[in-house]
Design an enzyme around this catalytic site. Structure first.
Site, PDB file in Angstrom:
ATOM      1  N   CYS A   1      -0.405  -7.431   1.856  1.00 24.42           N
ATOM      2  CA  CYS A   1      -0.272  -6.789   0.497  1.00 24.42           C
ATOM      3  C   CYS A   1      -1.592  -7.025  -0.303  1.00 24.42           C
ATOM      4  CB  CYS A   1       0.924  -6.859  -0.345  1.00 24.42           C
ATOM      5  SG  CYS A   1       1.011  -5.830  -1.629  1.00 24.42           S
TER       6      CYS A   1
ATOM      7  N   HIS B   1       7.917  -9.703   6.091  1.00 22.94           N
ATOM      8  CA  HIS B   1       6.412 -10.050   6.132  1.00 22.94           C
ATOM      9  C   HIS B   1       6.544 -11.327   6.805  1.00 22.94           C
ATOM     10  CE1 HIS B   1       3.576  -7.316   4.278  1.00 22.94           C
ATOM     11  NE2 HIS B   1       4.864  -6.929   3.632  1.00 22.94           N
TER      12      HIS B   1
ATOM     13  N   ARG C   1       0.001   1.468   7.642  1.00 17.84           N
ATOM     14  CA  ARG C   1      -0.167   1.798   5.986  1.00 17.84           C
ATOM     15  C   ARG C   1      -0.168   0.279   5.613  1.00 17.84           C
ATOM     16  NH1 ARG C   1       2.399  -0.840   1.990  1.00 17.84           N
ATOM     17  NH2 ARG C   1       4.472  -0.381   3.209  1.00 17.84           N
ATOM     18  N   ASP C   2       0.799  -0.637   5.800  1.00 16.32           N
ATOM     19  CA  ASP C   2       1.008  -1.839   5.316  1.00 16.32           C
ATOM     20  C   ASP C   2      -0.021  -2.852   5.864  1.00 16.32           C
ATOM     21  OD1 ASP C   2       1.842  -4.148   3.888  1.00 16.32           O
ATOM     22  OD2 ASP C   2       3.964  -3.768   4.374  1.00 16.32           O
TER      23      ASP C   2
ATOM     24  N   ASN D   1       3.345  -7.977   8.346  1.00 20.06           N
ATOM     25  CA  ASN D   1       4.921  -7.787   8.680  1.00 20.06           C
ATOM     26  C   ASN D   1       5.040  -8.394   9.953  1.00 20.06           C
ATOM     27  OD1 ASN D   1       4.004  -4.739   6.966  1.00 20.06           O
ATOM     28  ND2 ASN D   1       6.112  -5.486   6.719  1.00 20.06           N
TER      29      ASN D   1
ATOM     30  N   HIS E   1      12.423  -5.441   5.618  1.00 23.03           N
ATOM     31  CA  HIS E   1      10.925  -5.306   5.507  1.00 23.03           C
ATOM     32  C   HIS E   1      10.572  -6.850   5.279  1.00 23.03           C
ATOM     33  CE1 HIS E   1       6.848  -3.208   4.394  1.00 23.03           C
ATOM     34  NE2 HIS E   1       6.772  -4.273   3.657  1.00 23.03           N
TER      35      HIS E   1
HETATM   36  P1  HMG Z   1      -3.628   3.193 -13.213  1.00 19.93           P
HETATM   37  O1  HMG Z   1      -5.106   2.721 -13.199  1.00 19.93           O
HETATM   38  O2  HMG Z   1      -2.825   2.355 -14.111  1.00 19.93           O
HETATM   39  O3  HMG Z   1      -3.686   4.666 -13.211  1.00 19.93           O
HETATM   40  O4  HMG Z   1      -3.198   2.911 -11.658  1.00 19.93           O
HETATM   41  P2  HMG Z   1      -3.705   5.467 -14.202  1.00 19.93           P
HETATM   42  O5  HMG Z   1      -2.794   6.666 -14.214  1.00 19.93           O
HETATM   43  O6  HMG Z   1      -4.317   5.320 -15.456  1.00 19.93           O
HETATM   44  O7  HMG Z   1      -5.280   6.380 -13.476  1.00 19.93           O
HETATM   45  C1  HMG Z   1      -6.408   5.789 -13.481  1.00 19.93           C
HETATM   46  C2  HMG Z   1      -7.185   6.538 -12.222  1.00 19.93           C
HETATM   47  O8  HMG Z   1      -6.458   6.559 -11.055  1.00 19.93           O
HETATM   48  C3  HMG Z   1      -7.524   8.027 -12.572  1.00 19.93           C
HETATM   49  O9  HMG Z   1      -8.726   8.241 -12.002  1.00 19.93           O
HETATM   50  C4  HMG Z   1      -6.349   8.724 -11.743  1.00 19.93           C
HETATM   51  O10 HMG Z   1      -6.752   9.923 -11.514  1.00 19.93           O
HETATM   52  C5  HMG Z   1      -6.286   7.811 -10.469  1.00 19.93           C
HETATM   53  P3  HMG Z   1     -10.113   8.502 -13.031  1.00 19.93           P
HETATM   54  O11 HMG Z   1      -9.658   9.441 -13.990  1.00 19.93           O
HETATM   55  O12 HMG Z   1     -10.169   6.923 -13.584  1.00 19.93           O
HETATM   56  O13 HMG Z   1     -11.279   8.775 -11.952  1.00 19.93           O
HETATM   57  N1  HMG Z   1      -4.927   7.809  -9.907  1.00 19.93           N
HETATM   58  C6  HMG Z   1      -4.838   8.197  -8.651  1.00 19.93           C
HETATM   59  N2  HMG Z   1      -5.690   8.502  -7.685  1.00 19.93           N
HETATM   60  C7  HMG Z   1      -5.354   8.785  -6.561  1.00 19.93           C
HETATM   61  N3  HMG Z   1      -3.989   8.816  -6.071  1.00 19.93           N
HETATM   62  C8  HMG Z   1      -2.840   8.393  -7.083  1.00 19.93           C
HETATM   63  C9  HMG Z   1      -3.511   8.294  -8.357  1.00 19.93           C
HETATM   64  N4  HMG Z   1      -2.614   7.892  -9.580  1.00 19.93           N
HETATM   65  C10 HMG Z   1      -3.781   7.874 -10.508  1.00 19.93           C
HETATM   66  N5  HMG Z   1      -1.624   8.388  -6.875  1.00 19.93           N
HETATM   67  C11 HMG Z   1      -1.751   3.216  -9.969  1.00 19.93           C
HETATM   68  C12 HMG Z   1      -1.937   3.151 -11.244  1.00 19.93           C
HETATM   69  C13 HMG Z   1      -0.205   3.335  -9.580  1.00 19.93           C
HETATM   70  C14 HMG Z   1      -2.283   4.614  -9.490  1.00 19.93           C
HETATM   71  C15 HMG Z   1      -2.648   2.200  -9.003  1.00 19.93           C
HETATM   72  O14 HMG Z   1      -2.084   0.766  -9.564  1.00 19.93           O
HETATM   73  C16 HMG Z   1      -2.194   2.010  -7.516  1.00 19.93           C
HETATM   74  O15 HMG Z   1      -2.616   3.084  -6.727  1.00 19.93           O
HETATM   75  N6  HMG Z   1      -1.542   1.219  -7.098  1.00 19.93           N
HETATM   76  C17 HMG Z   1      -1.497   1.206  -5.661  1.00 19.93           C
HETATM   77  C18 HMG Z   1      -1.148  -0.314  -5.116  1.00 19.93           C
HETATM   78  C19 HMG Z   1      -0.880  -0.122  -3.698  1.00 19.93           C
HETATM   79  O16 HMG Z   1      -1.008   0.583  -2.914  1.00 19.93           O
HETATM   80  N7  HMG Z   1      -0.560  -1.400  -3.142  1.00 19.93           N
HETATM   81  C20 HMG Z   1      -0.032  -1.694  -1.801  1.00 19.93           C
HETATM   82  C21 HMG Z   1       1.313  -0.955  -1.648  1.00 19.93           C
HETATM   83  S1  HMG Z   1       2.765  -1.590  -1.906  1.00 19.93           S
HETATM   84  C22 HMG Z   1       3.256  -2.945  -0.795  1.00 19.93           C
HETATM   85  O17 HMG Z   1       2.416  -3.065   0.036  1.00 19.93           O
HETATM   86  C23 HMG Z   1       4.372  -3.296  -0.790  1.00 19.93           C
HETATM   87  C24 HMG Z   1       5.360  -2.781   0.385  1.00 19.93           C
HETATM   88  O18 HMG Z   1       4.582  -2.963   1.716  1.00 19.93           O
HETATM   89  C25 HMG Z   1       6.798  -3.696   0.448  1.00 19.93           C
HETATM   90  C26 HMG Z   1       6.664  -5.263   0.489  1.00 19.93           C
HETATM   91  O19 HMG Z   1       5.988  -5.721   1.271  1.00 19.93           O
HETATM   92  O20 HMG Z   1       6.936  -5.688  -0.517  1.00 19.93           O
HETATM   93  C27 HMG Z   1       5.753  -1.524   0.054  1.00 19.93           C
HETATM   94 MG    MG Z   2       4.934  -4.724   2.843  1.00 19.34          MG
END
Ligand code: HMG
Ligand code: MG
Length: 301
Positions: A240, A209, A15-16, A249, A207
């Protein structure tokens, strides 16, 4: 540290790691990777993310991945979910444990999930209610625990406050994410000391990196403060997509070598994991980022 200790590793490479690789891998290859990770002895494995495919195309097809994964009583396959929509999709695909992800920095929260910290916590409350009804366990992440890519320093108290909110709403464990890898051992200890004022230390995970090469040192510091759960990525895959310049990581292979040296049990087969790293590196056309894997592979030639 006493001699009979155990550390639980949460493998986040699929995933990450893969979310930040330029090459987008088919669900079928991701499933092969995940099966190999389980065969190597990893027991908690993040297998995907039910996020918007527009935001993170690398995680598209996570539903196919979950549907294809073998049901194993001894392995927990988990997924990231940012909202109810993600939780519903994860559950439909057969996922029984998810993670929500908040941040200790407002700027990062906006860039990563398009809402403020407070709004994200409200969304997660709703996720918790639905997950509880369905008997799905929820882990919580907090990003930017020792620095934000957009605004710089982050106070341990700010991390503790967000962590406490997630813990109170029912997350069974809080994973402290050094998203940009700027933390050092002293900062790690200060962070954990602040968090353990509000959450039991056995509900905290590290966690780290490895962007600045500090991850192993930070794990040592966290071990000294009593943390016994660490997230890591096979071959050091990762980063990320919303953290410019962040690298992977800490490599799982490097963590295993550290734990072996400390006499701490982990239950993972280092050779099997190095082979798994080579498998996924071949698919991605990259070299391993694990120093331990590099050293041991060089000996085989
Ligand atoms: P948004 O654009 O504000 O969402 O995104 P919305 O609610 O306004 O919806 C817009 C569109 O997104 C719609 O589709 C929804 O259906 C769709 P449209 O009508 O335009 O076709 N949508 C989704 N589609 C699939 N799955 C969903 C979903 N929700 C809405 N769950 C949102 C907000 C949160 C969805 C967006 O910003 C997003 O997906 N962000 C994810 C970012 C991400 O994955 N980042 C990496 C992971 S975090 C990380 O790596 C850190 C970590 O490792 C820890 C660390 O290292 O610090 C965990
Ligand atoms: Mg991470």
């Amino acid at each position: 540290m006493s001699s009979t200790q155990h550390v639980r590793l949460v493998e986040v490479g699929a995933r990450d790691g893969l979310q930040n690789e330029h090459l987008i891998l088919d669900p079928g290859v991701r499933v092969q990777l995940l099966e190999r990770l389980a065969r190597a002895g990893l027991r908690t494995i993040e297998a995907g993310a039910f996020v918007s495919p527009r935001w993170v195309p690398q995680m598209a097809g996570s539903d196919e991945v979950f549907k294809a994964l073998p049901v194993r009583a001894d392995v927990t396959w988990t997924a990231l979910v940012p909202n109810i929509q993600g939780l519903e999709a994860a559950m439909t695909a057969g996922c029984r444990e998810v993670a929500v992800f908040a941040a200790a920095s407002e700027a990062f929260s906006q860039k990563n999930i398009n809402c403020s910290i407070a709004q994200s916590l409200q969304r997660f409350e709703a996720v918790m209610v639905r997950a509880r009804e369905a008997g799905v366990r929820v882990r919580g992440y907090v990003s930017c625990v020792m620095g934000c890519p957009f605004t710089g320093s982050v106070k341990p108290e700010a991390v503790a406050a967000v962590s406490a909110s997630l813990y109170k709403m029912g997350c069974y464990e809080i994973s402290l994410g050094d998203t940009i890898g700027t933390g050092t051992p002293a900062a790690t200890k200060a962070l954990i000391e602040a968090c353990r004022q509000v959450i039991p230390v056995n509900a905290l995970a590290g966690h780290f990196h490895d962007t600045y090469g500090m991850a192993i040192a930070n794990i040592c510091a966290a071990l000294e403060t009593g943390v016994r759960v660490f997230d890591s990525s096979v071959a050091g895959l990762g980063g990320c997509p919303y953290s410019p310049g962040a690298t992977g990581n800490v490599a799982t292979e490097d963590v295993l070598y550290l734990l072996d040296g400390l006499g701490i049990e982990h239950g993972v087969d280092l050779d099997g994991l190095i082979e798994t790293g080579e498998f996924i590196n071949a698919h991605l056309g990259r070299e391993t980022a694990s120093k331990v894997a590099r050293a041991l592979l060089a000996k085989q030639q």
